[in-house]
Scaffold this motif. Structure first.
Motif, short mmCIF file in Angstrom:
data_model
loop_
_atom_site.label_atom_id
_atom_site.label_comp_id
_atom_site.label_asym_id
_atom_site.label_seq_id
_atom_site.Cartn_x
_atom_site.Cartn_y
_atom_site.Cartn_z
N GLU A 145 0.83 -1.21 0.00
CA GLU A 145 0.00 0.00 0.00
C GLU A 145 0.87 1.26 0.00
N GLU A 146 1.98 1.22 0.71
CA GLU A 146 2.89 2.37 0.73
C GLU A 146 3.51 2.59 -0.65
N ILE A 147 3.88 1.50 -1.31
CA ILE A 147 4.45 1.62 -2.66
C ILE A 147 3.43 2.24 -3.62
N LEU A 148 2.19 1.77 -3.55
CA LEU A 148 1.15 2.30 -4.43
C LEU A 148 0.92 3.78 -4.16
N ALA A 149 0.89 4.17 -2.89
CA ALA A 149 0.69 5.57 -2.54
C ALA A 149 1.82 6.44 -3.08
N ASN A 150 3.05 5.97 -2.96
CA ASN A 150 4.19 6.73 -3.47
C ASN A 150 4.14 6.87 -4.99
N LEU A 151 3.72 5.81 -5.66
CA LEU A 151 3.61 5.87 -7.12
C LEU A 151 2.53 6.86 -7.56
N ARG A 152 1.44 6.90 -6.81
CA ARG A 152 0.38 7.86 -7.14
C ARG A 152 0.86 9.29 -6.97
N VAL A 153 1.64 9.52 -5.91
CA VAL A 153 2.19 10.87 -5.68
C VAL A 153 3.13 11.25 -6.82
N GLN A 154 3.94 10.31 -7.27
CA GLN A 154 4.90 10.57 -8.34
C GLN A 154 4.21 10.75 -9.69
N GLY A 155 3.00 10.21 -9.80
CA GLY A 155 2.28 10.29 -11.07
C GLY A 155 2.49 9.05 -11.90
N LEU A 156 1.47 8.69 -12.67
CA LEU A 156 1.53 7.45 -13.45
C LEU A 156 1.60 7.73 -14.94
N VAL A 157 2.25 8.83 -15.29
CA VAL A 157 2.37 9.19 -16.71
C VAL A 157 3.35 8.26 -17.41
N GLU A 158 4.48 7.99 -16.77
CA GLU A 158 5.50 7.13 -17.39
C GLU A 158 5.03 5.68 -17.43
N GLU A 159 5.32 5.03 -18.53
CA GLU A 159 4.88 3.64 -18.73
C GLU A 159 5.47 2.71 -17.67
N THR A 160 6.72 2.94 -17.29
CA THR A 160 7.36 2.07 -16.30
C THR A 160 6.64 2.16 -14.95
N ARG A 161 6.18 3.37 -14.58
CA ARG A 161 5.47 3.53 -13.32
C ARG A 161 4.10 2.87 -13.38
N ARG A 162 3.43 2.99 -14.52
CA ARG A 162 2.12 2.34 -14.67
C ARG A 162 2.27 0.83 -14.57
N ALA A 163 3.32 0.31 -15.18
CA ALA A 163 3.55 -1.14 -15.14
C ALA A 163 3.84 -1.59 -13.71
N ARG A 164 4.66 -0.81 -13.01
CA ARG A 164 4.98 -1.15 -11.62
C ARG A 164 3.74 -1.08 -10.75
N TYR A 165 2.89 -0.07 -10.98
CA TYR A 165 1.66 0.08 -10.20
C TYR A 165 0.76 -1.14 -10.41
N ALA A 166 0.62 -1.58 -11.65
CA ALA A 166 -0.23 -2.74 -11.94
C ALA A 166 0.34 -4.00 -11.30
N GLU A 167 1.67 -4.12 -11.30
CA GLU A 167 2.33 -5.28 -10.70
C GLU A 167 2.06 -5.34 -9.19
N VAL A 168 2.21 -4.21 -8.52
CA VAL A 168 2.02 -4.19 -7.07
C VAL A 168 0.54 -4.36 -6.72
N GLU A 169 -0.34 -3.84 -7.56
CA GLU A 169 -1.77 -4.06 -7.34
C GLU A 169 -2.11 -5.55 -7.34
N LEU A 170 -1.51 -6.30 -8.25
CA LEU A 170 -1.74 -7.75 -8.31
C LEU A 170 -1.18 -8.44 -7.07
N LEU A 171 -0.02 -7.99 -6.63
CA LEU A 171 0.57 -8.57 -5.42
C LEU A 171 -0.33 -8.32 -4.22
N LEU A 172 -0.88 -7.11 -4.13
CA LEU A 172 -1.78 -6.78 -3.03
C LEU A 172 -3.07 -7.58 -3.11
#
Length: 252
Positions: A214-241
């Motif tokens: 949840e902390e990782i997801l929150a930090n990624l949202r703060v950083q913004g999900l414009v970059e493809e690598t961040r969107r991919a990481r967000y989706a990966e952590v969402e699946l783990l959660l």
């Protein structure tokens, strides 16, 4: 002489040995688990093996100090290389990385398969290690999770050829839309027995893991999900959660 004292992790390892079994302890370090097994009447004899002469020499000294030379043999060995089939019923392999443990079990498969049970405590790559066991026909008989000095440890009791009483992803019902490969992945990650037991320690582990995700997801949202690598990481952590939450409610 007073009984040898073990850490909680090593007591959990020793506690999974079937009483009356002769034991081979690969990576015995200073020999305290073999001494404990004999002192407690769990094992009539133990073969204590280690790759390094230093720890093995210390184990030899400790065995002599406790007067157990007649029941505990020390032997220099790289994995199971100097083990002879039939010398023990149970294998202990604990306190090393999952990758190294896998290589030890794979190196001389005939010897590995000769044990009635294996008590395994990988320190890393646990999901990969469970997948190795499953894909090679080793069924999980029991599992324990404990927390010591702020760290979580997992102990696995396994046997070959999916013996009666072992648990694997083919052996439980599919539910909540989870089946097949996804179910195997969930059990490789969290452990088929741990998922059923849901001990307080296991639930505490899930809570801490969820907080990290949840902390990782929150930090990624703060950083913004414009970059493809961040969107991919967000989706990966969402699946783990999602898997983490499913593990907490599985079989309820």
């Amino acid at each position: 002489m007073r009984p040898v004292a073990l850490s909680g992790r090593l007591r959990a390892v020793a506690g999974m040995v079937t009483r009356g079994s002769r034991v081979c302890d690969v990576g015995c370090d200073h020999g305290f688990v073999p001494i404990y097994l004999v002192q407690q009447g769990i094992s009539p004899s133990v073969l204590a093996m280690d790759l390094r002469e230093g720890p093995l020499g210390a184990a030899r000294e400790h065995v002599a100090a406790y007067g157990l030379g007649g029941q505990i043999e020390t032997r220099l060995s790289d994995g199971l290389h100097n083990y002879n089939i039939g010398e023990a019923d149970s294998l202990i392999c604990a306190g090393m990385g999952g990758g190294l443990m896998r290589r030890i079990l794979e190196a001389e498969r005939e010897k590995t398969d000769s044990f009635r049970e294996m008590i395994l405590q990988p320190q890393s790559e646990i999901e990969k290690f469970r997948r190795f066991l499953r894909e090679n026909g080793y069924g999980i008989l029991d599992e324990e999770m404990l927390k010591e000095d702020g760290k979580f440890y997992q102990v696995i009791k396994a046997a070959g050829q999916m013996q009666s009483g072992s648990v694997g992803c083919g052996g439980i019902r599919a539910a909540d839309g989870v089946a097949g490969e996804e179910l195997c992945k969930l059990e490789d990650r969290y452990g088929p027995v741990l998922l059923r037991k849901k001990t307080p320690v296991f639930l505490s582990f899930l809570e801490r893991e969820a907080a990290v995700y949840e902390e990782i997801l929150a930090n990624l949202r703060v950083q913004g999900l414009v970059e493809e690598t961040r969107r991919a990481r967000y989706a990966e952590v969402e699946l783990l959660l999602r898997d983490n939450r499913l593990a907490g409610t599985w079989m309820d």
